[in-house]
Design an enzyme around this catalytic site. Sequence first.
Site, PDB file in Angstrom:
ATOM      1  N   GLU A 110       0.796  -1.241   0.000  1.00  0.00           N
ATOM      2  CA  GLU A 110       0.000   0.000   0.000  1.00  0.00           C
ATOM      3  C   GLU A 110       0.829   1.293   0.000  1.00  0.00           C
ATOM      4  O   GLU A 110       0.614   2.180   0.814  1.00  0.00           O
ATOM      5  CB  GLU A 110      -0.956  -0.018   1.204  1.00  0.00           C
ATOM      6  CG  GLU A 110      -1.853  -1.247   1.215  1.00  0.00           C
ATOM      7  CD  GLU A 110      -2.740  -1.353   2.463  1.00  0.00           C
ATOM      8  OE1 GLU A 110      -2.626  -0.501   3.349  1.00  0.00           O
ATOM      9  OE2 GLU A 110      -3.549  -2.290   2.520  1.00  0.00           O
ATOM     10  N   GLU A 122      -5.841 -11.179  -1.248  1.00  0.00           N
ATOM     11  CA  GLU A 122      -6.675 -11.000  -0.040  1.00  0.00           C
ATOM     12  C   GLU A 122      -8.153 -10.972  -0.411  1.00  0.00           C
ATOM     13  O   GLU A 122      -8.914 -10.109   0.044  1.00  0.00           O
ATOM     14  CB  GLU A 122      -6.294  -9.694   0.686  1.00  0.00           C
ATOM     15  CG  GLU A 122      -4.810  -9.581   0.991  1.00  0.00           C
ATOM     16  CD  GLU A 122      -4.430  -8.349   1.806  1.00  0.00           C
ATOM     17  OE1 GLU A 122      -5.333  -7.663   2.332  1.00  0.00           O
ATOM     18  OE2 GLU A 122      -3.224  -8.079   1.914  1.00  0.00           O
TER      19      GLU A 122
HETATM   20  C1  XIL Z   1      -6.290  -7.020   8.472  1.00  0.00           C
HETATM   21  C2  XIL Z   1      -6.566  -8.227   9.349  1.00  0.00           C
HETATM   22  O1  XIL Z   1      -7.428  -9.105   8.678  1.00  0.00           O
HETATM   23  C3  XIL Z   1      -7.178  -7.778  10.668  1.00  0.00           C
HETATM   24  O2  XIL Z   1      -7.289  -8.879  11.557  1.00  0.00           O
HETATM   25  C4  XIL Z   1      -6.330  -6.686  11.313  1.00  0.00           C
HETATM   26  O3  XIL Z   1      -6.975  -6.207  12.460  1.00  0.00           O
HETATM   27  C5  XIL Z   1      -6.095  -5.545  10.345  1.00  0.00           C
HETATM   28  O4  XIL Z   1      -5.523  -6.053   9.152  1.00  0.00           O
HETATM   29  N1  XIL Z   1      -4.975  -5.189   3.882  1.00  0.00           N
HETATM   30  C6  XIL Z   1      -3.939  -5.962   4.345  1.00  0.00           C
HETATM   31  C7  XIL Z   1      -4.159  -6.873   5.481  1.00  0.00           C
HETATM   32  O5  XIL Z   1      -2.858  -5.975   3.725  1.00  0.00           O
HETATM   33  O6  XIL Z   1      -3.007  -7.046   6.269  1.00  0.00           O
HETATM   34  C8  XIL Z   1      -5.316  -6.419   6.363  1.00  0.00           C
HETATM   35  O7  XIL Z   1      -5.564  -7.433   7.335  1.00  0.00           O
HETATM   36  C9  XIL Z   1      -6.542  -6.146   5.515  1.00  0.00           C
HETATM   37  C10 XIL Z   1      -6.259  -5.062   4.492  1.00  0.00           C
END
Ligand code: XIL
Length: 376
Positions: free
Chosen positions: A157, A262
């Site tokens: 990001e 994701e």
């Molecule tokens: C999220 C997790 O799923 C949560 O448990 C945590 O509280 C916050 O992060 N983008 C990413 C991930 O790259 O690491 C994030 O994961 C979601 C958005």
Amino acid sequence: MPNRRSIAATALLIVSMAAGAQTPPSLKNIYRGDFLVGSAINADQITGKDSRGDAVIESQFNTISPENALKWENIHPRPGVYDFDIPDQYVAFGEKHHMQIVGHVLVWHSQTPAWVFQDDKGNLVDRETLLKRLHDHIQTVVGRYKGRIHSWDVVNEAVNEDGTMRQSLWMKIIGEDYIAKAFQWAHEADPQAQLIYNDYSLENEAKRNGVLALIAKLKAQGVPVTTVGLQGHSSLTWPSIEAEDTTITAFATLGVKVAITELDIDVLPSATSQQTADVSLNFAQDPKLNPYFVGLPISVQQELAKRYADLFAVYLKHRDVVTRVTFWGVTDGDSWRNDWPIKGRTSYPLLFDRNGQPKPAFDAVIRVATEGKPAN
Ligand code: XIL
């Protein structure tokens, strides 16, 4: 017209159905030869406390990502203090089940402790100090799992929605070359690992163009970035199938692979008009924005199934560049979408329900592999 891969997938489906009505087909087998299919796993799944979740992971997936376990705040909470307990168990879990093991994440502006950027007095450190800390972190973490973690999200990001560089503390203190340095150091620590630039909303043109320019520049400088990760935090209406197609094609043209890192599809009403996965958002609770707390209507189940099928049809079309598709969580109950961007909602973004049972969306994703086209 069925091709060889769809005939093979159909044969697999018939064999697995014949093995018993209780045994659903598996995503990893049905997409074998196309791309890996995986899930982010949490600490209960890593340590074996969630045996129901583990059964789904072991039967369905051939790659895993650590949902939180390898983030800086967990693996390196204080200066000079690394906590490898859960990360070691995570890697052992993947090795036991012969999975592709993903590392998430080396450089990010979130879930990184404040001390990383500060001196003893709480002032921001200088460029050289932060570079040294970054180097030590990457060398220690990537080095420890050399040859065992196969793919690293190196930078997460770094780009804003308008395509400009995000003014994170990494950027402000070091400058834009923090990105190149992170990739170089990760490559030095493990020359075999796939190295990923990972971000959300790259299906939106302005942000995609910013990341395309960044990747092109890195490649021109010889920086060892192998893959772009499309996070894939989606909704029933975003991204369009055309935008997904265009995005994968655009990155493939630069000569990098694409991983869907994701994936989840939110069915709940949106709390914001922005298309974002910014983890720092936290909107006020509102019953109107939590309409399905007693259960998901069948019509929405079907809409979700159709969305998943349409997206998987695009991934399949690009199977020459798409290396894997990873869901962000195993069951609906595990998903971060229950608490983001509003706490305490009941969300249904994944393929397995709160009891670990496959949903209509699961069947739809299996059907795409066998039919090679979206289900209606
Ligand atoms: C999220 C997790 O799923 C949560 O448990 C945590 O509280 C916050 O992060 N983008 C990413 C991930 O790259 O690491 C994030 O994961 C979601 C958005």
